[in-house]
Design a protein around this motif. Structure first.
Motif, PDB file in Angstrom:
ATOM      1  N   GLY A   1       5.323  16.479  -6.858  1.00 43.27           N
ATOM      2  CA  GLY A   1       5.158  14.873  -6.473  1.00 43.27           C
ATOM      3  C   GLY A   1       3.329  14.711  -6.209  1.00 43.27           C
ATOM      4  N   GLU A   2       3.883  13.376  -5.406  1.00 40.05           N
ATOM      5  CA  GLU A   2       2.003  13.151  -4.465  1.00 40.05           C
ATOM      6  C   GLU A   2       1.657  14.171  -3.589  1.00 40.05           C
ATOM      7  N   ILE A   3       0.711  14.230  -3.978  1.00 39.89           N
ATOM      8  CA  ILE A   3      -0.076  15.706  -2.915  1.00 39.89           C
ATOM      9  C   ILE A   3       0.145  15.134  -1.276  1.00 39.89           C
TER      10      ILE A   3
ATOM     11  N   CYS B   1      -5.433   6.066  -9.769  1.00 39.00           N
ATOM     12  CA  CYS B   1      -4.568   6.132  -9.068  1.00 39.00           C
ATOM     13  C   CYS B   1      -5.869   5.950  -8.005  1.00 39.00           C
ATOM     14  N   ARG B   2      -5.152   5.530  -6.900  1.00 38.33           N
ATOM     15  CA  ARG B   2      -5.444   4.391  -5.436  1.00 38.33           C
ATOM     16  C   ARG B   2      -6.640   5.272  -4.479  1.00 38.33           C
ATOM     17  N   ALA B   3      -6.373   6.609  -4.572  1.00 39.74           N
ATOM     18  CA  ALA B   3      -7.231   7.284  -3.287  1.00 39.74           C
ATOM     19  C   ALA B   3      -7.782   7.327  -3.147  1.00 39.74           C
TER      20      ALA B   3
ATOM     21  N   TYR C   1      -9.683   4.678  -3.487  1.00 40.62           N
ATOM     22  CA  TYR C   1     -10.087   3.491  -2.900  1.00 40.62           C
ATOM     23  C   TYR C   1     -10.163   3.291  -1.489  1.00 40.62           C
ATOM     24  N   TYR C   2      -9.304   3.967  -0.832  1.00 35.56           N
ATOM     25  CA  TYR C   2      -8.634   3.869   0.231  1.00 35.56           C
ATOM     26  C   TYR C   2      -9.934   3.310   1.682  1.00 35.56           C
ATOM     27  N   THR C   3     -10.372   4.673   1.597  1.00 38.79           N
ATOM     28  CA  THR C   3     -11.385   4.017   2.480  1.00 38.79           C
ATOM     29  C   THR C   3     -12.161   2.878   2.711  1.00 38.79           C
TER      30      THR C   3
ATOM     31  N   ALA D   1       0.995  -0.837   0.043  1.00 39.13           N
ATOM     32  CA  ALA D   1      -0.290  -0.087   0.310  1.00 39.13           C
ATOM     33  C   ALA D   1       0.796   1.379  -0.091  1.00 39.13           C
ATOM     34  N   CYS D   2       0.552   2.202  -0.693  1.00 41.50           N
ATOM     35  CA  CYS D   2       1.411   3.500  -0.513  1.00 41.50           C
ATOM     36  C   CYS D   2       2.191   4.319   0.876  1.00 41.50           C
ATOM     37  N   LEU D   3       1.987   4.700   1.530  1.00 39.97           N
ATOM     38  CA  LEU D   3       2.231   5.509   2.587  1.00 39.97           C
ATOM     39  C   LEU D   3       1.800   6.254   3.010  1.00 39.97           C
TER      40      LEU D   3
ATOM     41  N   THR E   1       6.024   2.545  -4.579  1.00 44.28           N
ATOM     42  CA  THR E   1       4.645   2.147  -4.994  1.00 44.28           C
ATOM     43  C   THR E   1       3.319   3.250  -6.045  1.00 44.28           C
ATOM     44  N   CYS E   2       4.094   3.867  -5.461  1.00 42.93           N
ATOM     45  CA  CYS E   2       3.089   5.622  -6.223  1.00 42.93           C
ATOM     46  C   CYS E   2       3.159   4.827  -7.268  1.00 42.93           C
ATOM     47  N   ILE E   3       1.840   5.070  -8.326  1.00 37.16           N
ATOM     48  CA  ILE E   3       1.732   4.203  -9.647  1.00 37.16           C
ATOM     49  C   ILE E   3       2.214   5.629 -10.085  1.00 37.16           C
ATOM     50  N   PRO E   4       1.169   6.607 -10.869  1.00 35.86           N
ATOM     51  CA  PRO E   4       1.472   7.427 -10.922  1.00 35.86           C
ATOM     52  C   PRO E   4       2.789   8.316 -10.888  1.00 35.86           C
ATOM     53  N   GLU E   5       3.214   8.641  -9.824  1.00 34.66           N
ATOM     54  CA  GLU E   5       4.426   9.023  -9.679  1.00 34.66           C
ATOM     55  C   GLU E   5       5.937   8.185  -9.944  1.00 34.66           C
TER      56      GLU E   5
HETATM   57  S1  SF4 Z   1      -0.888   9.434  -5.686  1.00 31.34           S
HETATM   58 FE1  SF4 Z   1       0.337   7.499  -5.530  1.00 31.34          FE
HETATM   59  S2  SF4 Z   1       0.381   7.437  -3.260  1.00 31.34           S
HETATM   60 FE2  SF4 Z   1      -0.924   9.082  -3.573  1.00 31.34          FE
HETATM   61  S3  SF4 Z   1      -2.728   6.921  -4.330  1.00 31.34           S
HETATM   62 FE3  SF4 Z   1      -2.093   6.895  -5.906  1.00 31.34          FE
HETATM   63  S4  SF4 Z   1      -0.439   5.661  -6.220  1.00 31.34           S
HETATM   64 FE4  SF4 Z   1      -0.661   5.827  -3.826  1.00 31.34          FE
END
Ligand code: SF4
Ligand code: SF4
Lengths: 365, 350
Positions: A213-215, A79-81, A83-85, A48-50, A306-310
């Motif tokens: 980078g990632e927000i 991207c995954r954000a 789906y987090y919750t 999972a991303c940080l 593991t951040c896909i877009p970055e």
């Molecule tokens: S942008 Fe990167 S860190 Fe943020 S949710 Fe998507 S994959 Fe995870």
């Protein structure tokens, strides 16, 4: 309801005001710490991303402090954000047996009705007070961003290292304590003055570095190991590409009416990455190019492991960096990243930029 | 000499190769496929990618490198969305751009039709017609080629749902195609339908251990990446079922069990197929094949784990692959897992 919410940078000050204004008790999770991350890492999937891990850890801390409801935002990918919750809810409820309610705000444009239903449930005050709470929250967020931007400008010039950070920290506490929009504005004005009054060495010409980078990792100093402050203390002017209020205007609000935001950045990215890849991937490319065009000395890309877009962006950045002759340092952050390591890499990068500037000036002189 | 178009034997190849190939050949092109994955190919891929990339992406870069000098063009469709619900993994979305930016050497020009059904039902067709235009093939010819390719694609897909593995299914498609006397569109449709009626459905003897091997086709079916996983399982006497063997209609029917769809096409396939296996009680255990540091799978893997738990604690094994994974290591883990399933099954039947 005892509400807790994700903590990212200074936004908690605004969100706290919001939920209190809606008539709720809030449980403010402690600032993210090693303990938060350990907790999150323990229960989150390994890759999972940080941000997912830190947020999960934060929720666990807040639940232990008595929270019974989590309010967060959703999203639609890619991207995954978004789906987090969904997953955090299942981990908390199924795996850890917490009786917690998770409320997710999905992007407005496909969900006006869903949003209305959530609000009906969540707002325990009259419509006037609701609007008042929104307005106060927004003013607080604007004030926080204004203060922070000013601190970025002044920090590299301060005569005594650490003064700016001290003032700005007090300023944040001030905004948190403010009860009305007038008070927010008055205090902001005073604190901005105070920032500007910090003894500065105006003869310096700080290097200029863009942070992209990632927000989440850009906004949360705990996970980026205080990149912005560290660079500032090295005498570097940092331009942070993301501020929450700008981001909200460009994305959440315009998006609600299906208007694409940040067109200039996306246009700049076209030749290298014409496709949206979620998160800030395309922005990272576009912003790097814009920084190059504005004559910046370098760019630091922050990305969670593991951040896909970055990762997509990181694969393309070397080409951009070469074409525009702009050094870019990518920091991939994970739970093992330590402050010392980051500082060392930043120092080396700043040295490189300093030498590069001297060389370039020598050539033109 | 015909124009040579290269197709990397990786990623979406496993889902679409017969279709793409038919289209290009019907346009009068010569199609050249990169060889099966080898250590050399992987090494080239590792050289050209950032360390953070997943192994399927590294392997893809290697296949592109392997085509350099052999072809005039390389086909790398930008797969965005083919079902309207979800997009592909962001690494698919940026695939042509990553290749342009990072493969060393003189890469031939890329053909990158952008396939996004969300732009309208005919958007994919338009994208493919654009390819024909670039290759200076007249439009009417491209339209016919597209129709034929669609037929072939449908035939291939149905072979997969009959339990045939991609490489075998491709060979069958090939043989069938070259045996056709008349490959006009009408004859094609007829021939395909009669063939399908005679195909066998998945053998499902309940005596043997039946194992769902779920994951993305480019990881499961690439024997190099998967360390010969499927062959090894078959040698252990296990009946293997993969998501591609579930007809898309049945997968779709499971969508209602997802409170929120995943954002990635192949990920939804994996989850929905698994729900289908649960519902039809088709399997005794689940192996999730995933790539080290795969973004979507951090979510998918956890969902599968929780869902297996909910489904009577269905045995679940997660097999995480990277460039350091060895055949022996994989073997040990699956042997232990299969042993456990065999014992469980015996206990249940006795
Ligand atoms: S942008 Fe990167 S860190 Fe943020 S949710 Fe998507 S994959 Fe995870
Ligand atoms: S889904 Fe996972 S394995 Fe496939 S390309 Fe994306 S990150 Fe790589």
């Amino acid at each position: 309801m005892k509400i807790t919410f994700p903590r990212m940078g200074t936004s908690w000050i605004g969100l706290k005001a919001l939920f209190e204004g809606l008539g709720h008790e809030t449980v403010l999770p402690p600032p993210p710490s090693k303990h938060t991350l350990d907790l999150g890492t323990k229960y989150a999937p390994e890759f999972a991303c940080l941000p997912f891990k830190v947020l999960l850890g934060s929720y666990l801390e807040a639940l232990e402090m008595g929270a019974d409801t989590i309010v967060s935002s959703g999203g639609v990918g890619p991207c995954r954000a978004g789906y987090y919750t969904q997953l955090q809810k299942r981990i908390l409820r199924e795996q850890l047996s917490y009786d917690v309610r998770v409320i997710t705000f999905e992007p407005l444009n496909r969900n006006w009705r869903g949003t209305y239903l959530i609000l009906k449930d969540l707002v325990e005050v009259g419509f006037g007070d609701f609007l008042g709470a929104l307005w106060l929250t927004w003013q607080k967020l604007l004030a926080l961003d204004a203060l922070e931007k000013e601190s970025h400008r002044i920090r590299p010039l301060e005569r005594h290292i650490g003064t700016t950070s001290r003032v700005v920290k007090d300023a944040f506490a001030d905004i948190d304590a403010a009860q009305s929009v007038d008070e927010v504005r008055a205090r902001t004005a005073v604190r901005l003055e105070e920032l500007r009054a910090i003894p500065q060495d105006l003869a310096r010409e700080p290097l200029r570095v863009g942070v992209i980078g990632e927000i989440y990792v850009v906004l949360e100093p705990f996970v980026n190991q205080d990149v912005v402050e560290t660079l500032g203390h090295m005498g570097v002017y940092v331009h942070r590409s993301i501020f929450l209020t700008d981001w909200t205007k460009d994305n959440a609000i315009l998006d609600a009416f299906r208007i694409p935001g940040e067109m200039n950045i996306k246009r700049a990215a076209q030749p290298y990455l014409p496709e949206m890849v979620g998160g800030h991937g395309q922005n990272s490319i576009g912003e790097t190019i814009l920084y190059a065009k504005r004559g910046f000395d370098g760019v630091v890309q922050l990305a969670p492991f593991t951040c896909i877009p970055e990762i997509v962006a990181k694969s393309i950045i070397p080409k951009v960096s070469e074409d525009y002759n702009l050094p870019v340092l990518t920091l991939m952050l994970d739970e093992q990243t330590g402050k010392a390591g980051v500082s060392t890499r930043l120092e080396a990068f700043v040295d490189l930029l300093t030498m590069r500037r001297q060389r370039l000036r020598g050539e033109t002189a | 000499m015909a124009t040579r178009i290269g197709i990397p034997r990786a990623l979406a190849y496993y889902s679409f190769y017969p279709q793409w190939r038919t289209y290009l050949e019907e346009l009068g092109m010569e199609v050249i496929l990169s060889p099966p994955t080898t250590k050399d190919i992987l090494d080239m891929g590792i050289r050209d990618t950032v360390t953070d990339a997943c192994i399927p992406i590294k392997v893809f870069h290697g296949h592109v490198a392997a085509l350099i000098g052999e072809v005039d063009w390389i086909l790398i469709p930008r797969l965005v969305s083919i079902d309207g619900d979800a997009t592909f993994c962001p690494k698919f979305l940026g695939l042509p751009d990553m290749i342009e930016a990072s493969v060393q050497g003189a890469i031939p020009p890329l053909l990158t039709p952008r396939i996004d059904i969300r732009d309208g039902r005919f958007a994919p067709l338009r994208a493919w017609l654009q390819v024909a235009k670039i290759l200076s093939v007249p439009r009417y010819r491209a339209l016919v080629a597209y129709q034929k390719a669609t037929q072939v694609g449908a035939y291939y897909e149905s072979l997969l749902t009959h339990g045939i593995l991609p490489e075998d299914a491709m060979a069958m498609v090939n043989k069938w195609w070259s045996s056709l006397q008349d490959n006009s569109l009408l004859a094609l449709a007829k021939a395909k339908n009669s063939l399908l009626r005679t195909a066998n459905s998945i053998e499902s003897s309940t005596q043997r251990v039946r194992l769902a091997v779920v994951g993305y086709p480019y990881a499961i079916y690439d024997d190099y990446i998967s360390c010969n996983l499927l062959a090894s399982l078959r040698r252990l006497g296990v009946t293997v079922i993969t998501p591609d063997m579930v007809p898309s209609k049945s997968r779709k029917a499971q969508a209602k069990r997802q409170p929120k769809y995943l954002f990635w096409h192949y990920s939804n396939q994996v989850i929905r197929a698994t729900y289908h296996f649960f519902q039809e009680q088709m399997v005794d255990g689940v192996i999730h094949v995933t790539a080290f540091a795969c973004g979507p799978d951090a979510m998918v893997g956890k969902l599968l784990e929780l869902d297996c738990r909910k489904n009577n604690r269905m045995p679940f094994l997660s097999l995480c692959l990277d460039e350091h994974t060895g055949v022996a290591g994989v073997m040990t883990r699956i042997e232990a897992f299969v042993d456990m399933l065999v014992r469980r099954k015996e206990a249940q039947t006795s």
